[in-house]
Motif scaffolding. Structure first.
Motif, mmCIF file in Angstrom:
data_model
loop_
_atom_site.group_PDB
_atom_site.id
_atom_site.type_symbol
_atom_site.label_atom_id
_atom_site.label_comp_id
_atom_site.label_asym_id
_atom_site.label_seq_id
_atom_site.Cartn_x
_atom_site.Cartn_y
_atom_site.Cartn_z
ATOM 1 N N UNK A 33 31.811 30.279 41.042
ATOM 2 C CA UNK A 33 31.773 28.953 41.685
ATOM 3 C C UNK A 33 33.114 28.207 41.680
ATOM 4 N N UNK A 34 33.983 28.529 40.720
ATOM 5 C CA UNK A 34 35.264 27.811 40.664
ATOM 6 C C UNK A 34 36.406 28.544 41.342
ATOM 7 N N UNK A 35 36.127 29.702 41.927
ATOM 8 C CA UNK A 35 37.230 30.520 42.467
ATOM 9 C C UNK A 35 37.609 30.112 43.884
ATOM 10 N N UNK A 36 38.838 30.451 44.244
ATOM 11 C CA UNK A 36 39.345 30.106 45.578
ATOM 12 C C UNK A 36 40.281 31.215 46.066
ATOM 13 N N UNK A 37 40.239 31.538 47.331
ATOM 14 C CA UNK A 37 41.160 32.540 47.877
ATOM 15 C C UNK A 37 42.478 31.869 48.278
ATOM 16 N N UNK A 38 43.469 32.686 48.601
ATOM 17 C CA UNK A 38 44.756 32.130 49.044
ATOM 18 C C UNK A 38 44.612 31.393 50.379
ATOM 19 N N UNK A 39 43.537 31.657 51.110
ATOM 20 C CA UNK A 39 43.285 30.950 52.378
ATOM 21 C C UNK A 39 42.528 29.640 52.129
ATOM 22 N N UNK A 40 42.200 29.371 50.852
ATOM 23 C CA UNK A 40 41.447 28.159 50.527
ATOM 24 C C UNK A 40 39.941 28.359 50.578
ATOM 25 N N UNK A 64 37.212 34.538 54.420
ATOM 26 C CA UNK A 64 38.508 35.035 54.917
ATOM 27 C C UNK A 64 38.689 36.455 54.386
ATOM 28 N N UNK A 65 39.734 37.184 54.821
ATOM 29 C CA UNK A 65 39.874 38.582 54.365
ATOM 30 C C UNK A 65 39.909 38.720 52.845
ATOM 31 N N UNK A 66 40.471 37.738 52.155
ATOM 32 C CA UNK A 66 40.591 37.848 50.688
ATOM 33 C C UNK A 66 39.277 37.638 49.936
ATOM 34 N N UNK A 67 38.306 37.049 50.613
ATOM 35 C CA UNK A 67 37.018 36.800 49.954
ATOM 36 C C UNK A 67 36.403 38.116 49.477
ATOM 37 N N UNK A 68 36.697 39.197 50.191
ATOM 38 C CA UNK A 68 36.134 40.493 49.791
ATOM 39 C C UNK A 68 36.671 40.943 48.442
ATOM 40 N N UNK A 69 37.800 40.372 47.994
ATOM 41 C CA UNK A 69 38.320 40.672 46.664
ATOM 42 C C UNK A 69 37.871 39.596 45.673
ATOM 43 N N UNK A 70 38.100 38.335 46.025
ATOM 44 C CA UNK A 70 37.828 37.235 45.081
ATOM 45 C C UNK A 70 36.324 37.113 44.779
ATOM 46 N N UNK A 71 35.482 37.294 45.790
ATOM 47 C CA UNK A 71 34.031 37.163 45.591
ATOM 48 C C UNK A 71 33.328 38.531 45.612
ATOM 49 N N UNK A 74 29.643 39.411 44.064
ATOM 50 C CA UNK A 74 28.399 39.273 44.822
ATOM 51 C C UNK A 74 28.483 40.019 46.158
ATOM 52 N N UNK A 75 29.636 39.975 46.818
ATOM 53 C CA UNK A 75 29.722 40.614 48.145
ATOM 54 C C UNK A 75 29.509 42.127 48.063
ATOM 55 N N UNK A 76 30.074 42.779 47.034
ATOM 56 C CA UNK A 76 29.905 44.226 46.917
ATOM 57 C C UNK A 76 28.429 44.604 46.794
ATOM 58 N N UNK A 77 27.693 43.810 46.016
ATOM 59 C CA UNK A 77 26.263 44.110 45.829
ATOM 60 C C UNK A 77 25.509 43.970 47.164
ATOM 61 N N UNK A 78 25.844 42.933 47.920
ATOM 62 C CA UNK A 78 25.199 42.725 49.224
ATOM 63 C C UNK A 78 25.561 43.873 50.182
ATOM 64 N N UNK A 252 48.029 44.033 64.246
ATOM 65 C CA UNK A 252 47.612 44.800 63.065
ATOM 66 C C UNK A 252 46.305 44.210 62.540
ATOM 67 N N UNK A 253 45.356 45.088 62.260
ATOM 68 C CA UNK A 253 44.004 44.636 61.932
ATOM 69 C C UNK A 253 43.696 44.790 60.445
ATOM 70 N N UNK A 254 42.914 43.842 59.915
ATOM 71 C CA UNK A 254 42.575 43.832 58.490
ATOM 72 C C UNK A 254 41.671 45.004 58.131
ATOM 73 N N UNK A 255 42.098 45.763 57.118
ATOM 74 C CA UNK A 255 41.364 46.956 56.703
ATOM 75 C C UNK A 255 41.572 47.107 55.203
ATOM 76 N N UNK A 256 40.524 47.530 54.469
ATOM 77 C CA UNK A 256 40.664 47.731 53.015
ATOM 78 C C UNK A 256 40.126 49.098 52.650
ATOM 79 N N UNK A 257 40.806 49.711 51.675
ATOM 80 C CA UNK A 257 40.352 51.019 51.211
ATOM 81 C C UNK A 257 38.911 50.890 50.685
ATOM 82 N N UNK A 258 38.064 51.757 51.152
ATOM 83 C CA UNK A 258 36.672 51.756 50.684
ATOM 84 C C UNK A 258 35.751 50.829 51.460
#
Ligand code: ADP
Ligand code: CIR
Length: 356
Positions: A33-40, A64-71, A74-78, A252-258
């Motif tokens: 609940x207290x976390x924030x990405x670099x995009x805010x 934003x693209x970074x939410x997949x790391x910061x959150x 929960x996101x991985x489980x979903x 260039x398009x946003x892509x993450x390993x895995x």
């Protein structure tokens, strides 16, 4: 609503079946609940839609693209739950050999399939998603996209039409013909999807309206190939050529390993590919087995005006449900198998009806 208020609403909800409700445990909530990405981007930005709309199926978006790391907690489980995978090891893109696909028209009789469409979503790595992107950023991204689109040649060459300034009648006609997106999805609205509407939004299409690009709808970009009838081979090959052309135009398009290509909604991650037909299956759709049938083939049924709409006259939008954990070619094959099974089942049910 604050993140606490959103959480309380979700926590106290009864009968809510969303993946957010299932996977946002108290422990995860407290940790995130207290976390924030670099995009805010915040947890509230990700879960607002799912907490406001307790009938959501997924209920969570990435701010934003970074939410997949910061959150990720929960996101991985979903993501694993939605795409039915144990591990997040999405393969590298593989579109197959478009000169030797091994499939073409799924309905040569023309009795069942009305039209075929395949789309993918793409995000620019350096811009946030709808909850956090500013009006100025959206306009800058639109301009960069339009200059890449201007380079398309041959069958893909076309014109970009911004939504700003487009008459209501033209918009309605394009929507009725299934080419243009609308602004009436409450899930997307509550996720921030219509902020500063219609600024920075638009549609590009070629002369034949068989290749289209949506700019700043749910995702930064959606590439779409579609045509009347059931020739999935033609529709898919055109899309693959378009993706290659856009990739070589300097974007260039946003892509993450895995995880594959990143999208606003976790249900679209990976290949981001949704291959669909509008198909007449009134008997199959009316059968009590229809839901189990769709689950067996990993296909999803939507109404004909898009997600969260109703069927009209027994015509359904049938598409692959999974987009992550399989290649683009496999996702299209999954849809093809499902559509062929729909046709064969509808024919069988037709025979029984005639005998009775
Ligand atoms: P997506 O998530 O793929 O963008 P939506 O469910 O929001 O899809 O639908 C977007 C639009 O595309 C809607 O107008 C819908 O009717 C149209 N559409 C989807 N599949 C087909 C198809 N096979 N033929 C014609 N139109 C289609
Ligand atoms: C839901 O959870 O039901 C909505 N937020 C939609 C989820 C999937 N659809 C989408 O991304 N368009």
């Amino acid at each position: 609503m604050s993140v606490e208020e959103l959480w309380n609403k979700l926590k106290n909800a009864t009968g809510c079946k969303s993946l957010l409700k299932k996977h946002l445990t108290e422990e995860r909530y407290k940790n995130l609940k207290g976390k924030k990405t670099a995009f805010g981007g915040t947890l509230a930005d990700c879960i607002r839609s799912g907490c406001e709309n307790l009938d959501s199926g997924v209920g969570i978006y990435a701010s934003d693209p970074q939410a997949y790391t910061v959150f990720a907690d929960v996101l991985d489980a979903v993501i694993k739950d939605y795409h039915k995978v144990d591990k997040l090891n999405h393969p590298e893109p593989d579109f197959g050999n478009i000169d030797k696909l091994g499939f073409s028209d799924l309905d040569p009789s023309g009795n069942f399939i009305i039209s075929t469409r395949v789309r993918v979503g793409r995000s620019h790595d350096n811009y946030g998603f709808p909850p956090v992107i500013t009006k100025e950023q959206r306009l800058a991204m639109e301009a960069a996209t339009v200059s890449a689109l201007d380079k398309l040649k041959g069958e893909l060459a076309g014109t970009y039409y911004p939504l700003t300034g487009m008459s209501r009648e033209t918009q309605k006609q394009l929507m009725d013909d299934h080419f243009l997106f609308n602004d009436s999805d409450r899930f997307l609205r509550d996720a921030g999807g219509y902020r500063d509407w219609p600024s920075g939004r638009g549609i590009y299409f070629n002369h034949a309206k068989t290749f289209l690009v949506w700019v700043n709808e749910e995702d930064h970009l959606r590439f779409i190939s579609m045509q009347k009838g059931g020739n999935l081979g033609e529709v898919y090959s055109r899309l693959v050529k378009a993706i290659r052309a856009m990739e070589s135009s300097g974007l260039s398009f946003a892509k993450r390993k895995g995880l594959g290509y990143l999208t606003f909604c976790p249900s679209n991650l990976g290949t981001t590919l949704r291959a669909s037909v509008h198909i007449k299956i009134p008997k199959l759709a009316a059968s009590p087995e229809f839901k189990a049938f769709c689950d067996r083939y990993n296909i999803q049924a939507r109404g004909i005006h898009g997600e969260h709409t109703e069927s009209v006259g027994g015509v359904y939008d049938i598409s692959n449900k999974r987009r992550l954990g399989l290649t683009e070619f496999e996702a299209v094959q999954e849809m093809r198998r499902g559509v062929e099974a729909c046709i064969s089942e509808e024919k069988k049910l037709g025979k029984w009806w005639r005998i009775w």
